[in-house]
Design a protein around this motif. Structure first.
Motif, mmCIF file in Angstrom:
data_model
loop_
_atom_site.group_PDB
_atom_site.id
_atom_site.type_symbol
_atom_site.label_atom_id
_atom_site.label_comp_id
_atom_site.label_asym_id
_atom_site.label_seq_id
_atom_site.Cartn_x
_atom_site.Cartn_y
_atom_site.Cartn_z
ATOM 1 N N GLU A 309 8.857 13.838 -7.828
ATOM 2 C CA GLU A 309 9.289 14.405 -6.541
ATOM 3 C C GLU A 309 9.391 15.922 -6.594
ATOM 4 O O GLU A 309 9.358 16.595 -5.563
ATOM 5 N N ARG A 343 6.931 8.312 -12.774
ATOM 6 C CA ARG A 343 7.747 7.605 -11.794
ATOM 7 C C ARG A 343 7.267 7.985 -10.402
ATOM 8 O O ARG A 343 7.062 9.166 -10.116
ATOM 9 N N GLY A 465 18.057 3.770 -15.403
ATOM 10 C CA GLY A 465 18.495 5.069 -14.869
ATOM 11 C C GLY A 465 20.018 5.054 -14.811
ATOM 12 O O GLY A 465 20.609 4.674 -13.805
ATOM 13 N N ASN A 467 22.118 7.386 -14.584
ATOM 14 C CA ASN A 467 22.773 8.304 -13.628
ATOM 15 C C ASN A 467 23.121 7.555 -12.348
ATOM 16 O O ASN A 467 24.240 7.625 -11.848
ATOM 17 N N CYS A 515 16.648 6.409 -19.468
ATOM 18 C CA CYS A 515 16.176 7.755 -19.153
ATOM 19 C C CYS A 515 17.184 8.552 -18.337
ATOM 20 O O CYS A 515 16.904 9.648 -17.883
HETATM 21 C C1 PEP Z 1 18.779 7.954 -13.199
HETATM 22 O O1 PEP Z 1 19.222 7.597 -12.101
HETATM 23 O O2 PEP Z 1 19.392 7.779 -14.269
HETATM 24 C C2 PEP Z 1 17.475 8.620 -13.285
HETATM 25 C C3 PEP Z 1 16.916 8.873 -14.434
HETATM 26 O O3 PEP Z 1 16.905 9.003 -12.118
HETATM 27 P P1 PEP Z 1 17.365 10.312 -11.309
HETATM 28 O O4 PEP Z 1 18.364 11.063 -12.153
HETATM 29 O O5 PEP Z 1 16.146 11.115 -11.051
HETATM 30 O O6 PEP Z 1 17.966 9.732 -10.086
#
Ligand code: PEP
Ligand code: MG
Length: 589
Positions: A309, A343, A465, A467, A515
């Protein structure tokens, strides 16, 4: 220390340490408030002057846009510059100008107020039209109106790419697109009033190696442009007007940190193998193809997350299929035969696309809203152009594709159906791509974690993910500094969820990577590997510290750690256990 800094008293404030490093320099205050509009009455005899003021602002805005147009045309080409032609047309729109003057005559309000009222009516009308081209005009009007209002009010539009000297950027908040336009050689550090460790602007700062401290409430009210500041991105201290003693102390800390980092970097050239002989793939998270040298510098084994993105965020329009293909191919070729996990678009949330604002109307809950795969499945043309670009790049290396924000098996099947369509189109045109392209799903929504057994049937791999997964599991907004202390990666719910995902994946013999930012914190490395995670992917500068621990630990001990952690109820106790594991194996004093 400069003379003018000497008579000011030292003030220390504490924020959230978000990107490591120490910096000392002068403040560049970056205040990007919405234009505040005064409203007042204008006497009839002063109205001609009000109209003249309006005409001058239109003329000035026109000149500004022409300059930008010429610059963009020179640097990026005529296609990119075309958007500014549309902006110039808005300025010439006689209906808009005439209505503003009529508004002045009927309401008697100041011209800023009248112009804004009319512009807002136009924006609303255009955004509701059932025609994509006309809907896009709403975004043009919004941009131009903002510029005209700033010129009427005498405010200069601020942008981080105006940073021409080495300065410390102090802001209320910084968006991912602001950070992406930042010249990292001029930004000594970033300090923000709000934000958290996992906001995307911070993630970008980390990959640029720009120290950052966030969540320093009201700091923008405390400082002025040009103030001297010391930023400690390790501990989260921000020191305004630091004394000689403080500077001396930090000078010593910086030397020590530098020597530790050098030792980690030297060791990072070695393979990532635990003391009991298990190799762990440590890959890099990147946002742009320009980061290829950074991944090499920190010995990343390919790319575990390419956040595509960022190709879109600051672009005036979505990049074309060919532009994307060039970027993906460059990364695939740079790391072949190591994998590059691309991604698909994760726009929305805290990453709206400035150049396509009309596609991202304001939402009350953007993180629960029109984002990532939801956006892509709705905006088919944009999605398909990207999928074709990824497929074409897959002929030039070991490309893997993954979808963000998958919520369940049906959504995955819908995304895969679009991918199948793209494959058919390319095959019909005789375009080469990897017929065995591996396709995975990010697991970052609780519903995906709970249905990992179903998703595993249709995936070649999972990438967790953390996060987002933590934000949704614990109901903690990942960019809200007020509740940042409640964002706990070691919450038992997180551990149980990770264990469950790994179990289902391994049952189907597919690998699991993490990640999210948790993967780049060496304190959590043993916990994640002990829970069965196969691979870790992180911002390149974080790779050496993680690799250092991998090489200093046994996987058997990590498994014991994870078992013990799973028995505990307190996130703090689990965290302490992880810290102890790390501390007893890594001593860099
Ligand atoms: C996550 O959500 O952990 C992730 C790697 O994606 P982003 O931080 O880009 O939302
Ligand atoms: Mg995410």
């Amino acid at each position: 220390m400069p003379a003018e800094a000497q008579d000011k008293t030292e003030t220390i404030v504490q924020g959230i340490p978000a990107s490591q490093g120490i910096a000392y320099g002068q403040v560049f205050l970056f205040l990007q408030s919405e234009v505040e509009l005064p409203v007042y009455e204008v006497e009839p005899d002063r109205r001609p002057q009000e109209i003249a003021r309006f005409e001058r602002a239109l003329l000035f805005t026109r000149q500004q846009i022409q300059v930008i147009h010429a610059e963009v045309e020179k640097n990026l080409g005529a296609d990119e510059a075309r958007i500014f032609d549309a902006h110039l047309l808005v300025l010439e729109d006689q209906a808009l100008i005439g209505e503003t003057i009529r508004e002045l005559e009927t309401t008697g309000h100041n011209i800023e107020r009248c112009f804004n009222q009319v512009a807002q009516r136009y924006i609303k009308a255009f955004s509701e039209i059932d025609d994509e081209y006309l809907r896009e005009r709403a975004g043009d009007i919004r941009d131009v109106a903002q510029r005209v209002l700033q010129n009427l009010l005498g405010q200069a539009a601020q942008a981080l790419n105006q940073l021409v000297d080495k300065r410390i950027v102090v802001a209320n908040d910084i968006s991912p697109s602001d950070t992406a336009s930042l010249d990292s050689s001029n930004a000594l550090a970033i300090v923000t009033d709000s934000g958290s460790k996992t906001s995307h602007a911070v993630i970008v700062a980390r990959s640029m190696k720009v120290p950052a401290v966030v969540g320093v409430r009201d700091f923008t009210k405390l400082v002025q442009n040009g103030d001297w500041l010391l930023v400690d991105g390790y501990e989260g201290n921000v020191i305004l007007h630091p004394s000689e003693e403080t500077l001396f102390r930090y000078g010593k800390i910086q030397l020590k940190k530098k020597s530790q980092e050098q030792r980690l970097l030297d060791a990072s050239r070695q393979p990532a193998v635990t003391l009991d002989g298990t190799a762990v793939a440590l890959r890099a998270n990147i946002e742009r193809a320009e980061e290829i040298p950074l991944v090499r510098e920190y010995s990343g084994e390919g790319v575990g997350l390419f956040r595509t993105e960022f190709l879109y965020l600051n672009a005036p329009r979505p990049p074309t299929e060919d532009e994307q293909y060039a970027a993906y191919r460059a990364v695939a070729e740079a790391f072949a035969p190591a994998p590059v996990v691309i991604r698909t678009l994760d726009l929305g949330g805290d990453k709206p696309m400035a150049g396509a604002a009309h596609l991202f109307p304001k939402e009350n809950n953007p993180f629960l809203g029109y984002r990532a795969i939801r956006f892509c499945l709705d905006q088919r043309d944009i999605f398909k152009a990207q999928l074709r670009a990824i497929l074409r790049a897959s002929a030039h290396g070991c490309v893997h594709l993954m979808y963000p924000m998958i919520s369940g098996q049906e959504e995955l099947a819908r995304a895969n159906a679009v991918l199948a369509e793209c494959k058919t189109e390319l095959a019909a045109r005789g375009v080469a791509f990897d017929k065995k392209l591996r396709v995975g799903s990010m697991i970052e929504i609780p519903s995906a974690a709970l249905t990992a057994d179903l998703l595993a049937k249709d995936c070649d791999f999972f990438s967790i993910g953390t996060n987002d997964l933590i934000q949704y599991l614990l109901a903690i907004d990942r960019v809200n500094d007020r509740i940042a202390h409640l964002y706990e990666p070691t919450h038992p719910a997180v551990l149980r969820t990770l264990e469950m995902i790994v179990t289902h994946a391994h049952r189907r013999k597919i690998k699991v990577s993490v990640c999210g930012e948790m993967a780049g914190d060496p304190v959590y490395t043993a916990l994640l590997l002990g829970l069965g995670v196969d691979e870790l992917s992180m911002t390149p500068p974080l790779l050496p510290a993680v690799k250092y621990l991998v090489r200093a630990m046994k996987l058997g001990d990590a498994r014991k750690l994870a078992r013990e952690a799973l028995r505990l109820a307190s996130p703090k106790e689990i965290h302490a256990l992880c810290v102890k594991f790390h501390r007893t194996r890594v001593r860099l004093e």
